[in-house]
Scaffold this active site. Structure first.
Site, short mmCIF file in Angstrom:
data_model
loop_
_atom_site.label_atom_id
_atom_site.label_comp_id
_atom_site.label_asym_id
_atom_site.label_seq_id
_atom_site.Cartn_x
_atom_site.Cartn_y
_atom_site.Cartn_z
N TRP A 158 0.80 -1.23 0.00
CA TRP A 158 0.00 0.00 0.00
C TRP A 158 0.83 1.28 0.00
O TRP A 158 0.33 2.35 -0.28
CB TRP A 158 -0.93 0.03 1.22
CG TRP A 158 -0.25 -0.28 2.53
CD1 TRP A 158 -0.26 -1.48 3.18
CD2 TRP A 158 0.54 0.62 3.34
NE1 TRP A 158 0.49 -1.38 4.35
CE2 TRP A 158 0.98 -0.12 4.47
CE3 TRP A 158 0.90 1.95 3.22
CZ2 TRP A 158 1.77 0.46 5.46
CZ3 TRP A 158 1.70 2.53 4.20
CH2 TRP A 158 2.12 1.77 5.30
N ASN A 159 2.13 1.20 0.31
CA ASN A 159 2.87 2.44 0.54
C ASN A 159 3.24 3.18 -0.73
O ASN A 159 3.39 4.40 -0.72
CB ASN A 159 4.10 2.18 1.42
CG ASN A 159 5.04 1.14 0.85
OD1 ASN A 159 4.65 0.30 0.04
ND2 ASN A 159 6.28 1.17 1.30
N ARG A 167 6.76 -1.25 -11.34
CA ARG A 167 8.08 -1.88 -11.25
C ARG A 167 8.00 -3.38 -11.54
O ARG A 167 9.01 -4.01 -11.88
CB ARG A 167 8.65 -1.63 -9.84
CG ARG A 167 10.15 -1.78 -9.77
CD ARG A 167 10.72 -1.12 -8.54
NE ARG A 167 10.42 -1.85 -7.32
CZ ARG A 167 10.74 -1.43 -6.10
NH1 ARG A 167 11.34 -0.26 -5.95
NH2 ARG A 167 10.45 -2.13 -5.03
N LYS A 182 -2.38 -8.42 -7.52
CA LYS A 182 -3.21 -8.37 -6.32
C LYS A 182 -2.76 -7.16 -5.53
O LYS A 182 -1.77 -7.19 -4.82
CB LYS A 182 -3.05 -9.66 -5.51
CG LYS A 182 -4.20 -9.97 -4.53
CD LYS A 182 -4.37 -8.96 -3.42
CE LYS A 182 -3.21 -8.99 -2.44
NZ LYS A 182 -3.39 -7.93 -1.36
N ALA A 184 -2.74 -4.09 -2.65
CA ALA A 184 -3.05 -4.06 -1.23
C ALA A 184 -4.52 -3.69 -1.02
O ALA A 184 -5.08 -2.87 -1.75
CB ALA A 184 -2.16 -3.05 -0.52
N GLY A 236 6.67 -6.57 0.31
CA GLY A 236 5.97 -6.49 1.59
C GLY A 236 6.86 -6.99 2.71
O GLY A 236 8.09 -7.00 2.61
N SER A 237 6.23 -7.44 3.77
CA SER A 237 6.96 -7.83 4.98
C SER A 237 7.72 -9.13 4.79
O SER A 237 7.33 -10.00 3.99
CB SER A 237 6.01 -7.96 6.16
OG SER A 237 5.20 -9.12 6.02
N GLU A 258 10.83 -8.65 -2.53
CA GLU A 258 11.38 -7.41 -1.99
C GLU A 258 10.75 -7.22 -0.62
O GLU A 258 9.58 -6.86 -0.51
CB GLU A 258 11.05 -6.24 -2.93
CG GLU A 258 11.88 -5.00 -2.66
CD GLU A 258 11.14 -4.01 -1.79
OE1 GLU A 258 11.45 -3.97 -0.58
OE2 GLU A 258 10.26 -3.30 -2.29
N CYS A 292 10.18 0.79 2.85
CA CYS A 292 11.13 -0.25 3.25
C CYS A 292 12.57 0.25 3.20
O CYS A 292 13.45 -0.31 3.86
CB CYS A 292 10.96 -1.49 2.39
SG CYS A 292 11.06 -1.16 0.62
N GLU A 389 11.10 -2.61 11.86
CA GLU A 389 10.79 -1.48 10.98
C GLU A 389 9.79 -0.56 11.66
O GLU A 389 8.74 -1.00 12.11
CB GLU A 389 10.20 -1.98 9.66
CG GLU A 389 11.21 -2.38 8.62
CD GLU A 389 10.57 -2.57 7.26
OE1 GLU A 389 10.82 -1.74 6.36
OE2 GLU A 389 9.83 -3.54 7.08
N SER A 449 16.55 5.15 -4.93
CA SER A 449 15.75 4.41 -5.91
C SER A 449 15.84 5.07 -7.27
O SER A 449 15.73 6.29 -7.40
CB SER A 449 14.30 4.35 -5.46
OG SER A 449 14.17 3.71 -4.22
#
Length: 485
Positions: A158-159, A167, A182, A184, A236-237, A258, A292, A389, A449
């Site tokens: 979602w961020n 990407r 899919k 968030a 994600g996590s 990632e 992240c 985090e 980035s």
């Protein structure tokens, strides 16, 4: 009708399957919430297992013809999609701000960054190569070719609602793969608008599907058990990534992960302190700290720590908090009440154990999910805030006395995504860059980035790379042909 309503009326809210929007098989929908107010923006279709099967069937049916499409044809569609996204920069920016919370200025930056993956990989589509050589024995030719992996599943966070999709979509489509995204649950609208953009750009039906769902674990598990799927890409996590890696083993899926980070930001005694403070603001406060790659631990040489801390606290205290779509606001809300409370708990625990607050340190009593931009130091070594985090606007400063100590502290984590450091010494720059256990290192810069560079981590921060010339390799298989003329 408000500007918000006018924009939302242009965004598909169904599942995007086979080149168009449709309602979910069950007829169910779920809410998308504005984190600046806590109020519902709209509802979107809620995919179930039958919808997942339909999306994968569509992707599988389209795979052969898309793989056979000339690289220049795939390139032209990606290039056109880039143009259309850029044309609608303001729509994408406001939409991301509404569903995710970041300021419109930051959302515009994400549109520029996210769109660039479409342009970059439109150029990479025509550069997929191979090689040929005479076999050392002289009995024939070695021919190496690259082929698309096949139908892919992308699971995005979602961020960064646009950039984390482009990407993955950019290289997949450039390589000749079909893809199901899919998004968030908190931020499906940006990806649905992007699907419509691709349709406008001429992408054939079935090549890209978008499956919003409130039942992600079951929908994803069903897709990954299906023999038609050949690749999964996740951002994600680390905890969820480990589950997906385990699930991928059943079908031996190609994977790129990632995952989480715990980035150190080191300021050596010879650094330009003003530049380091600027870099820290970018590395820590970009996206409200919900990244992240965000600097999680600011390690500052003790002789300059007080000076650096004072300067950073003054800058952070000047941040204006509010809804990201309001003029003058420089920090929006966190994504949810859960995330806000998680950040608050980390800070409260650290302060209870002796940490010192220089500015901020509290939730904000107003509608929405806001937390004060914060600077703390004197954090005890065992504090959770140094290990987990933070994913929020909290800068945690600790000190060090020697270069070796700084490197040891920086590497004392299971993660290795990004790292940053400031120095004027070229020898140190090369030495420390080599010593840091991280997939990406920023030297005298707080934002690293770049669509033209590989993005990825080591240790428990992931597998594979996204972006750069390396990114398309994640969506290609290598075939060796032993040729005897």
């Amino acid at each position: 009708m408000s500007d918000f309503d006018e924009l939302l009326a242009t965004v598909p809210t169904g599942l995007w399957i086979d080149g168009g929007a449709r309602e979910a098989n069950s007829g169910k929908r779920f809410d998308v919430v504005n984190p600046a107010t806590g109020e519902v923006l709209t509802t979107v279709a809620d995919a179930d297992l039958a919808d997942a099967d339909a999306a994968l069937a569509s992707a599988t049916a389209a795979q052969a013809s898309w793989a056979a499409t000339a690289p220049r044809g795939r390139s032209a569609i990606l290039r056109h999609a880039w143009e259309l996204v850029v044309e609608r920069t303001e729509d994408f920016a406001l939409l991301m701000t509404l569903e995710m919370g970041k300021t419109v200025a930051e959302s515009r930056g994400e549109v520029t960054y996210g769109a660039e993956f479409l342009r970059w990989f439109s150029e990479e589509a025509v550069r997929i190569g191979g090689r040929t050589a005479t076999a050392p024995s002289g009995n024939g030719r070695i021919v190496v070719t690259k082929e698309p992996v096949g139908p892919c599943l992308a699971i995005t966070p979602w961020n960064f609602p646009l950039a984390m999709g482009t990407r993955k979509i950019g290289p997949a489509l450039a390589a000749g793969c079909t893809m199901i995204v899919k998004p968030a649950e908190a931020t499906p609208l940006t990806m649905l608008l992007l699907a419509q953009i691709f349709d406008d750009a001429g992408l054939p039906p079935g090549v890209l599907s978008v499956l919003p769902t409130g039942d992600a674990p079951n929908v994803i598990a069903a897709l990954m058990k299906d023999r038609r799927l050949r690749k999964v890409s996740f951002t994600g996590s680390t905890e969820v990534g480990k589950i997906l890696i385990g699930q991928s083993a059943d079908q031996v899926l190609k994977t790129s992960m990632e995952l989480g980070g715990n980035a150190p930001f080191i300021v050596f005694e010879d650094a330009d302190i003003d530049a380091a403070v600027d870099g820290a603001m970018a590395a820590k406060m970009r996206n409200g700290g919900e990244a992240c790659t965000a600097a999680n631990r600011l390690l500052v040489h003790n002789p300059i720590r007080e000076q650096f801390t004072k300067a950073l606290a003054e800058r952070i205290a000047d941040i204006t908090v509010g809804p990201g779509y309001q003029d003058g606001v420089t920090l929006g809300p966190l994504i949810s009440a859960t995330q806000r409370d998680s950040v608050a708990a980390l800070v409260d625990e650290a302060v209870s154990a002796g940490a010192r607050v220089h500015t901020g340190g509290s939730t904000i009593d107003r509608p929405g999910f806001f937390y004060e931009p914060t600077v703390i130091d004197e954090v005890s070594g065992g504090s959770r805030i140094l290990v987990e985090e933070i994913f929020g606007p909290v800068a945690v400063i600790t000190g060090f006395d020697t270069e070796d100590e700084a490197i040891e502290q920086a590497n004392a984590t299971d993660y290795g995504l990004a790292a940053y450091f400031y120095t004027r010494d070229l020898d140190r720059a090369l030495r420390v860059s080599a010593a840091l256990e991280s997939g990406m290192v920023g030297v005298n810069r707080g934002v690293i980035s770049d669509p033209a560079a590989p993005f990825g981590g080591v240790k428990q921060s992931g597998l594979g790379s996204e972006g750069g010339s390396e990114g398309i390799e994640e969506y290609l298989n290598t075939k060796y042909i032993a040729l005897t003329p």
